[in-house]
Design an enzyme around this catalytic site. Structure first.
Site, PDB file in Angstrom:
ATOM      1  N   SER A 241      45.354  36.299  26.758  1.00  0.00           N
ATOM      2  CA  SER A 241      46.675  37.132  26.674  1.00  0.00           C
ATOM      3  C   SER A 241      47.591  36.728  25.728  1.00  0.00           C
ATOM      4  O   SER A 241      48.320  36.877  24.731  1.00  0.00           O
ATOM      5  CB  SER A 241      47.198  37.778  27.886  1.00  0.00           C
ATOM      6  OG  SER A 241      47.236  36.659  28.757  1.00  0.00           O
ATOM      7  N   HIS A 271      39.368  38.382  32.220  1.00  0.00           N
ATOM      8  CA  HIS A 271      40.616  37.723  32.291  1.00  0.00           C
ATOM      9  C   HIS A 271      41.507  38.512  33.352  1.00  0.00           C
ATOM     10  O   HIS A 271      41.167  38.408  34.389  1.00  0.00           O
ATOM     11  CB  HIS A 271      41.209  37.925  30.796  1.00  0.00           C
ATOM     12  CG  HIS A 271      42.644  37.352  30.630  1.00  0.00           C
ATOM     13  ND1 HIS A 271      43.275  36.131  31.349  1.00  0.00           N
ATOM     14  CD2 HIS A 271      43.603  37.071  29.679  1.00  0.00           C
ATOM     15  CE1 HIS A 271      44.323  35.825  30.825  1.00  0.00           C
ATOM     16  NE2 HIS A 271      44.500  36.637  29.718  1.00  0.00           N
ATOM     17  N   HIS A 318      36.377  29.286  35.704  1.00  0.00           N
ATOM     18  CA  HIS A 318      37.543  29.015  34.657  1.00  0.00           C
ATOM     19  C   HIS A 318      37.235  28.534  33.510  1.00  0.00           C
ATOM     20  O   HIS A 318      36.459  27.394  33.669  1.00  0.00           O
ATOM     21  CB  HIS A 318      38.944  28.474  35.627  1.00  0.00           C
ATOM     22  CG  HIS A 318      39.981  28.645  34.625  1.00  0.00           C
ATOM     23  ND1 HIS A 318      40.590  28.169  33.605  1.00  0.00           N
ATOM     24  CD2 HIS A 318      40.870  29.665  34.970  1.00  0.00           C
ATOM     25  CE1 HIS A 318      41.627  28.471  33.254  1.00  0.00           C
ATOM     26  NE2 HIS A 318      42.064  29.614  33.945  1.00  0.00           N
ATOM     27  N   ARG A 327      47.295  28.181  41.920  1.00  0.00           N
ATOM     28  CA  ARG A 327      47.898  29.327  42.214  1.00  0.00           C
ATOM     29  C   ARG A 327      47.114  29.967  43.164  1.00  0.00           C
ATOM     30  O   ARG A 327      47.745  30.669  44.056  1.00  0.00           O
ATOM     31  CB  ARG A 327      48.014  30.117  40.724  1.00  0.00           C
ATOM     32  CG  ARG A 327      48.784  29.648  39.502  1.00  0.00           C
ATOM     33  CD  ARG A 327      48.335  30.322  38.266  1.00  0.00           C
ATOM     34  NE  ARG A 327      47.000  30.330  37.891  1.00  0.00           N
ATOM     35  CZ  ARG A 327      46.552  30.764  36.748  1.00  0.00           C
ATOM     36  NH1 ARG A 327      47.307  31.487  35.960  1.00  0.00           N
ATOM     37  NH2 ARG A 327      45.298  30.623  36.587  1.00  0.00           N
ATOM     38  N   ASP A 373      43.026  35.023  40.547  1.00  0.00           N
ATOM     39  CA  ASP A 373      42.743  36.299  41.139  1.00  0.00           C
ATOM     40  C   ASP A 373      42.186  36.310  42.138  1.00  0.00           C
ATOM     41  O   ASP A 373      41.718  37.497  42.732  1.00  0.00           O
ATOM     42  CB  ASP A 373      41.840  37.036  39.779  1.00  0.00           C
ATOM     43  CG  ASP A 373      42.730  36.927  38.500  1.00  0.00           C
ATOM     44  OD1 ASP A 373      44.164  37.164  38.497  1.00  0.00           O
ATOM     45  OD2 ASP A 373      41.993  36.697  37.339  1.00  0.00           O
TER      46      ASP A 373
END
Ligand code: NMX
Ligand code: MLT
Length: 435
Positions: A241, A271, A318, A327, A373
């Site tokens: 992005s 993504h 990843h 995260r 995610d």
């Protein structure tokens, strides 16, 4: 000139001159080599752009202007009575490389509130779409409809000097960031709550007000949104992005066009859409196994079956990271502190115990660990935000902070039109023939 813009102008002028001199004096210095594998597998590791706002280390994870997520949780201002950082503070840091004061973030909250106005045609455009249009499609169309507001496009048409590109980009970025929570909340309420919209609470901060407009009350959810919108904001420049925004903006297409393009990248399942795919995966496994408290053996068998059917395990792997994503860990810590007895959260934690060994055993997965995610959906469900089709919009609102701060830098530093070289497979076969 506002205080943030003034700081940015002063700092960017200095760096612009330094980079100009470097390009002239050291332009021929090699910064790396590219091998055939990198050409064939999505340019992994090829150093090809400058991105000021954050940098990703495969082991440590993301650092925003040199600060890790745990450090930011200590250093960034918070709202009175809350423990999570305010995303306003991260934007300030990314834009001008300084930890802001409490007063600075309060100024920024107010400034975004002043700029949050949504033109009437944006809601008309959204209302023309079927309610079951995917929320990311609605988000993108709403952003494109806001392009009528672009100061950059207007000033460019009037003959703006290139010395002023940064100024118009700054204004567009601030305006777009200010508007995003309103359009994002509007999409959520029209898609899932019969169009019953909630008026903004202008006494709240950017993330708190977004949480309020979504219709999920309570201090803990506002706190979650502050954390969520901080940790998803930036992941250096090479992610799909950010890179899309960078590429589009390098043509001097304005911030609205550029950000909308980036959101179309984020909408892909490899993504940002992976956050919706993770919750879907968890709900489907609960359904198929007939229990919301599966054993680790049941989870392992389900994961194996998913792989055997030729699908990826969403939320794992990843392109750069080689350790559990910090995260993911930040969200796990939040859940440990704020959430008791959630079956969904427990499944996320049990998958964390089970999936890496299975992915490792395939012998081809470069990173078997969870990414950002893997955790978010289970926490959102706990607070009542269970419509997983919406999850990537939350990611997108956050991502605006990083990519638009970075884009303002790109225009201030006068970066060139991006235009790498492609080759045909015939060319490759010929090139490697004698190796
Ligand atoms: N499940 C199954 N297989 C995987 C996974 C996974 N989670 N991750 C990587 N692989 C496979 C990958 O498909 C490839 O297989 P093949 O050679 O048959 O094509 C092989 O392992 C090597 O891929 P990697 O080099 O490990 O990964 P790559 O850098 O190409 O891709 C991702 C990175 C993130 C696209 C990949 O790990 C993936 O598909 N993950 C699941 C989707 C996901 O969670 N995406 C979110 C990423 C974070 N974000 O928000 O953007
Ligand atoms: C991101 O946050 O953009 C993702 O982790 C993907 C990436 O960094 O490539």
């Amino acid at each position: 000139m506002d205080p943030l813009k003034k700081k940015f102008f002063e700092k960017s002028q200095v760096l612009m001159k330094e980079l100009k001199a470097l390009r002239k004096e050291k332009g021929d210095v090699k910064v790396g080599e590219v091998n055939l594998k990198q050409v064939l597998t999505g340019m992994r590791g090829v150093k090809s752009m400058v991105w000021e706002t954050s940098q990703l280390d495969p082991i440590e994870g993301i650092r925003f202007r040199g600060y890790s997520i745990p450090q930011l949780k200590e250093l960034l201002p918070t709202r009175k009575g809350d423990s999570q950082p305010l995303p306003e503070g991260l934007f300030w840091l990314m834009l001008v490389d300084e930890i802001p004061s409490q007063k600075d973030v309060e100024w920024l909250s107010d400034e975004w509130e002043k700029r949050a106005y949504i033109p009437a045609h944006t809601s008309k455009v959204l209302e023309a779409l079927p309610e079951d249009t995917h929320p990311m499609t609605q988000f993108n169309i709403a952003i494109m409809s806001l392009q009528t507001e672009s100061i950059f496009a207007k000033r460019y048409a009037e003959g703006m000097s290139k010395n002023d590109y940064w100024d118009a980009s700054y204004e567009d970025s601030m305006n777009l960031i200010a508007k995003l929570p309103r359009i994002a909340a509007y999409i959520y309420r029209r898609s899932f709550h019969g169009g019953k919209h909630i008026e903004p609470d202008t006494s709240l901060d950017w993330a708190g007000n977004y949480a309020h407009m979504l219709g999920i009350e309570g201090a803990d959810f506002k706190s979650l949104m502050r954390l969520y919108l901080t940790i998803h904001a930036d992941h250096e420049g090479g992610n799909a992005s950010a890179h899309t925004v960078h590429l589009i903006n390098s043509t001097l297409s304005d911030v609205y066009n550029s950000f909308a393009g980036g959101m179309n990248s984020l909408a892909g399942p490899l993504h940002g859409l992976a956050n919706q795919e993770v919750l879907k995966f968890i709900l489907e496994l609960i359904e198929e196994l007939g229990t919301s408290k599966p054993t680790k053996e049941q989870l392992a068998a389900y994961v194996q079956k998913t792989l055997d059917s030729g699908k990826v395990i969403p939320g794992y792997g990843h392109a750069v990271l080689r350790q559990p994503d910090p995260r993911f860990i930040a969200q796990k810590k939040f859940a440990e502190e704020f959430i008791e007895n959630s079956d969904h959260v427990q499944i996320v934690w049990d998958l964390f115990d089970v999936v890496p060994d299975i992915l490792d055993s395939l012998g081809k997965v470069a990173n078997p660990w969870p990414n950002v995610d893997a955790h978010s959906g289970a926490i959102l469900v706990h607070y009542g935000l269970s419509e997983y089709q919406y999850y990537t919009v939350l990611f997108g609102v956050s991502r605006a902070l990083g990519v638009l701060a970075a884009t303002t830098w790109s225009r201030a530093l006068g970066f060139s039109l991006e235009r790498p070289k492609s080759v045909t497979s015939e060319w490759i076969k010929e090139f490697v023939k004698n190796d």
